[in-house]
Design a protein around this motif. Structure first.
Motif, PDB file in Angstrom:
ATOM      1  N   ARG A 190      20.494 -19.973 -50.679  1.00 22.40           N
ATOM      2  CA  ARG A 190      21.110 -18.712 -50.520  1.00 22.40           C
ATOM      3  C   ARG A 190      20.443 -17.938 -49.606  1.00 22.40           C
ATOM      4  O   ARG A 190      19.479 -17.462 -49.714  1.00 22.40           O
ATOM      5  N   TYR A 191      21.603 -17.246 -48.504  1.00 18.04           N
ATOM      6  CA  TYR A 191      20.940 -16.279 -47.605  1.00 18.04           C
ATOM      7  C   TYR A 191      21.804 -15.413 -47.127  1.00 18.04           C
ATOM      8  O   TYR A 191      22.976 -15.715 -46.262  1.00 18.04           O
ATOM      9  N   LYS A 192      21.563 -14.081 -47.370  1.00 17.24           N
ATOM     10  CA  LYS A 192      22.565 -13.044 -47.055  1.00 17.24           C
ATOM     11  C   LYS A 192      24.056 -13.452 -47.514  1.00 17.24           C
ATOM     12  O   LYS A 192      25.014 -13.197 -46.680  1.00 17.24           O
ATOM     13  N   GLY A 193      24.128 -13.919 -48.583  1.00 17.00           N
ATOM     14  CA  GLY A 193      25.414 -13.966 -49.194  1.00 17.00           C
ATOM     15  C   GLY A 193      26.374 -15.275 -48.782  1.00 17.00           C
ATOM     16  O   GLY A 193      27.168 -15.809 -49.226  1.00 17.00           O
ATOM     17  N   ARG A 194      25.326 -16.271 -47.977  1.00 13.09           N
ATOM     18  CA  ARG A 194      26.103 -17.286 -47.643  1.00 13.09           C
ATOM     19  C   ARG A 194      25.042 -18.465 -48.210  1.00 13.09           C
ATOM     20  O   ARG A 194      23.979 -18.415 -48.528  1.00 13.09           O
ATOM     21  N   VAL A 195      25.879 -19.733 -48.445  1.00 12.46           N
ATOM     22  CA  VAL A 195      24.682 -20.968 -48.669  1.00 12.46           C
ATOM     23  C   VAL A 195      24.799 -21.901 -47.650  1.00 12.46           C
ATOM     24  O   VAL A 195      25.550 -22.179 -46.973  1.00 12.46           O
ATOM     25  N   ILE A 196      23.503 -21.940 -47.311  1.00 20.36           N
ATOM     26  CA  ILE A 196      23.480 -22.802 -46.070  1.00 20.36           C
ATOM     27  C   ILE A 196      22.337 -24.181 -46.413  1.00 20.36           C
ATOM     28  O   ILE A 196      21.518 -24.087 -47.247  1.00 20.36           O
ATOM     29  N   LEU A 197      22.426 -24.923 -45.454  1.00 18.41           N
ATOM     30  CA  LEU A 197      21.483 -25.984 -45.385  1.00 18.41           C
ATOM     31  C   LEU A 197      20.021 -25.972 -45.180  1.00 18.41           C
ATOM     32  O   LEU A 197      19.782 -25.007 -44.333  1.00 18.41           O
ATOM     33  N   ALA A 198      19.048 -26.338 -46.284  1.00 12.15           N
ATOM     34  CA  ALA A 198      17.694 -26.139 -46.087  1.00 12.15           C
ATOM     35  C   ALA A 198      17.064 -27.118 -46.341  1.00 12.15           C
ATOM     36  O   ALA A 198      17.360 -28.258 -46.067  1.00 12.15           O
ATOM     37  N   ASP A 199      15.605 -27.064 -46.479  1.00 10.82           N
ATOM     38  CA  ASP A 199      14.821 -28.247 -46.848  1.00 10.82           C
ATOM     39  C   ASP A 199      14.638 -29.168 -45.766  1.00 10.82           C
ATOM     40  O   ASP A 199      14.511 -28.491 -44.426  1.00 10.82           O
ATOM     41  N   GLU A 200      14.676 -30.256 -45.888  1.00 11.39           N
ATOM     42  CA  GLU A 200      14.318 -31.169 -44.826  1.00 11.39           C
ATOM     43  C   GLU A 200      14.964 -32.577 -44.627  1.00 11.39           C
ATOM     44  O   GLU A 200      15.874 -32.652 -45.644  1.00 11.39           O
ATOM     45  N   ILE A 201      15.266 -33.304 -43.494  1.00  9.78           N
ATOM     46  CA  ILE A 201      16.008 -34.393 -43.471  1.00  9.78           C
ATOM     47  C   ILE A 201      15.109 -35.315 -42.696  1.00  9.78           C
ATOM     48  O   ILE A 201      14.964 -35.075 -41.523  1.00  9.78           O
ATOM     49  N   SER A 202      14.519 -36.298 -43.247  1.00  7.41           N
ATOM     50  CA  SER A 202      13.223 -37.240 -42.700  1.00  7.41           C
ATOM     51  C   SER A 202      13.346 -38.509 -43.339  1.00  7.41           C
ATOM     52  O   SER A 202      13.994 -38.921 -44.325  1.00  7.41           O
ATOM     53  N   PRO A 203      12.478 -39.459 -42.857  1.00  6.73           N
ATOM     54  CA  PRO A 203      12.352 -40.686 -43.793  1.00  6.73           C
ATOM     55  C   PRO A 203      11.713 -40.506 -45.051  1.00  6.73           C
ATOM     56  O   PRO A 203      11.990 -41.399 -45.777  1.00  6.73           O
ATOM     57  N   ASP A 204      11.357 -39.106 -45.414  1.00  2.32           N
ATOM     58  CA  ASP A 204      10.953 -39.039 -46.933  1.00  2.32           C
ATOM     59  C   ASP A 204      12.021 -38.841 -47.640  1.00  2.32           C
ATOM     60  O   ASP A 204      12.317 -39.021 -48.884  1.00  2.32           O
ATOM     61  N   THR A 205      13.201 -38.422 -47.003  1.00  3.69           N
ATOM     62  CA  THR A 205      14.520 -37.899 -47.967  1.00  3.69           C
ATOM     63  C   THR A 205      15.627 -38.888 -47.598  1.00  3.69           C
ATOM     64  O   THR A 205      16.920 -38.383 -48.266  1.00  3.69           O
ATOM     65  N   CYS A 206      15.518 -39.763 -46.788  1.00  3.01           N
ATOM     66  CA  CYS A 206      16.739 -40.730 -46.436  1.00  3.01           C
ATOM     67  C   CYS A 206      16.325 -41.962 -46.581  1.00  3.01           C
ATOM     68  O   CYS A 206      15.210 -42.328 -46.592  1.00  3.01           O
ATOM     69  N   ARG A 207      17.344 -42.833 -46.894  1.00  3.50           N
ATOM     70  CA  ARG A 207      16.958 -44.539 -46.428  1.00  3.50           C
ATOM     71  C   ARG A 207      17.610 -44.813 -45.205  1.00  3.50           C
ATOM     72  O   ARG A 207      18.882 -44.655 -45.005  1.00  3.50           O
TER      73      ARG A 207
END
Ligand code: TMP
Length: 236
Positions: A183-200
Motif C-alpha cells: 500500500r502506497y499513498k492510497g494505491r496498491v502497487i507491485l513490490a518485493d522482487e521478481i527473480s530466480p528466487d521467486t520464479c520457476r
C-alpha cells in the motif's frame, strides 16, 4: 540525494534501510538463500547482485506496460531505492504449469499444463509457514479489502501475461512465480522482487531448471543457472 539511514529490517534474502525521505526505502540484496521456511540455509554466490538487477529490469518493463511498482532507482549492484510501501500480508502465486507444492497437493505431475493460469493466495506468516488461504479468509480477517483483492488479482494476471511473453522470447518457460503488493499513498502497487528466487524458469527446449529449485533440491549448478538467466535476459 537521498541518504541511507538506519537498518529497519533484515529478512532471509534482503535488508531494508530507512532513508532521509520518509516515502523511500533502500533494499539491499544478500547472497543468503533459504528454503522450506528457513529450514535449509546456504549461500548462492552472486545472487544478491543478480536478483537486484533482474528485479529492477523486470519492474521497469512492467512499468512500461502500465503497472505501478515500488521501483525508483538502482543505487548499486545490490542496492535499490524503492517506495516505502506497507506490504499487504499476502503472497500471490501465479502458475502456468504444475510444479512444486501444486504437484504435491494435487498429485498432478510436474510439467502438466492447466487449462488456464492458476492464482493462489498465501498468508504471509513465517511462524505459520505461509499457509494457503482464499479470498474469503483475506476479507474476513482484514488482510485486504475487496477492492485491493480485485486490483491484486487483475495485476497478477497482467504481470503473468507480460512476463510469460517476455521470457518465451528468450527461450524460457515461466512455470510459476510469487509476487507481493504494498500500500502506497492510497494505491496498491507491485513490490518485493521478481527473480530466480521467486520464479520457476525452465529452458523452453530442454526443460532444464534455471532457478532456485536447483538449491531447494540439491541439484548443483545453482550459480550457473542464475547467471544463465541473466545472460538470456541480456543483462550480462
Ligand atoms: P511452490 O510450488 O513451492 O508453492 O512455489 C511456487 C512459486 O513461488 C515458485 O516460483 C517459488 C515461489 N516461492 C517463493 O517465492 N517464496 C516461497 O517462500 C515459496 C514457498 C515459493
Amino acid at each position: 540525494m537521498v541518504e541511507q539511514k538506519e537498518q529497519l529490517y533484515e529478512g532471509k534474502a534482503k535488508k531494508v534501510y530507512a532513508t532521509s525521505d520518509p516515502d523511500l526505502l533502500i533494499v539491499d540484496y544478500k547472497d543468503d538463500a533459504t528454503a522450506f521456511n528457513g529450514l535449509k540455509k546456504g549461500q548462492i554466490v552472486g545472487k544478491g547482485v543478480i536478483n537486484n538487477r533482474m528485479t529492477n529490469y523486470l519492474m521497469q518493463k512492467l512499468e512500461a506496460e502500465g503497472i505501478e511498482t515500488h521501483y525508483v532507482e538502482e543505487l548499486s549492484d545490490r542496492r535499490t531505492l524503492v517506495k516505502n510501501v506497507k506490504i499487504v500480508p499476502l503472497e500471490v502465486i501465479m502458475r502456468n504449469v504444475v510444479a512444486g507444492s501444486l504437484s504435491k497437493r494435487t498429485g498432478l505431475a510436474e510439467g502438466e499444463k492447466p487449462s488456464m493460469p492458476v492464482l493462489e493466495l498465501y498468508y504471509k506468516s513465517d511462524e505459520l509457514g505461509d499457509p494457503m488461504i482464499n479470498e474469503d479468509h483475506a476479507l474476513a480477517f482484514g488482510w485486504a479489502t475487496r477492492d485491493e483483492l480485485d486490483v491484486i488479482s487483475a495485476t497478477a494476471r497482467k504481470v503473468n501475461a507480460i512476463l510469460t511473453e517476455f521470457f518465451a522470447g528468450v527461450g524460457v518457460d515461466l512455470i510459476d512465480f510469487k509476487i507481493e503488493f504494498g500500500r502506497y499513498k492510497g494505491r496498491v502497487i507491485l513490490a518485493d522482487e521478481i527473480s530466480p528466487d521467486t520464479c520457476r524458469f525452465w529452458d523452453s527446449k530442454t526443460k532444464e531448471k534455471l532457478d532456485k529449485d536447483r538449491f531447494r533440491r540439491d541439484m548443483g549448478g545453482v550459480e550457473g543457472a542464475y547467471q544463465e538467466m541473466m545472460r538470456r535476459i541480456g543483462l550480462k
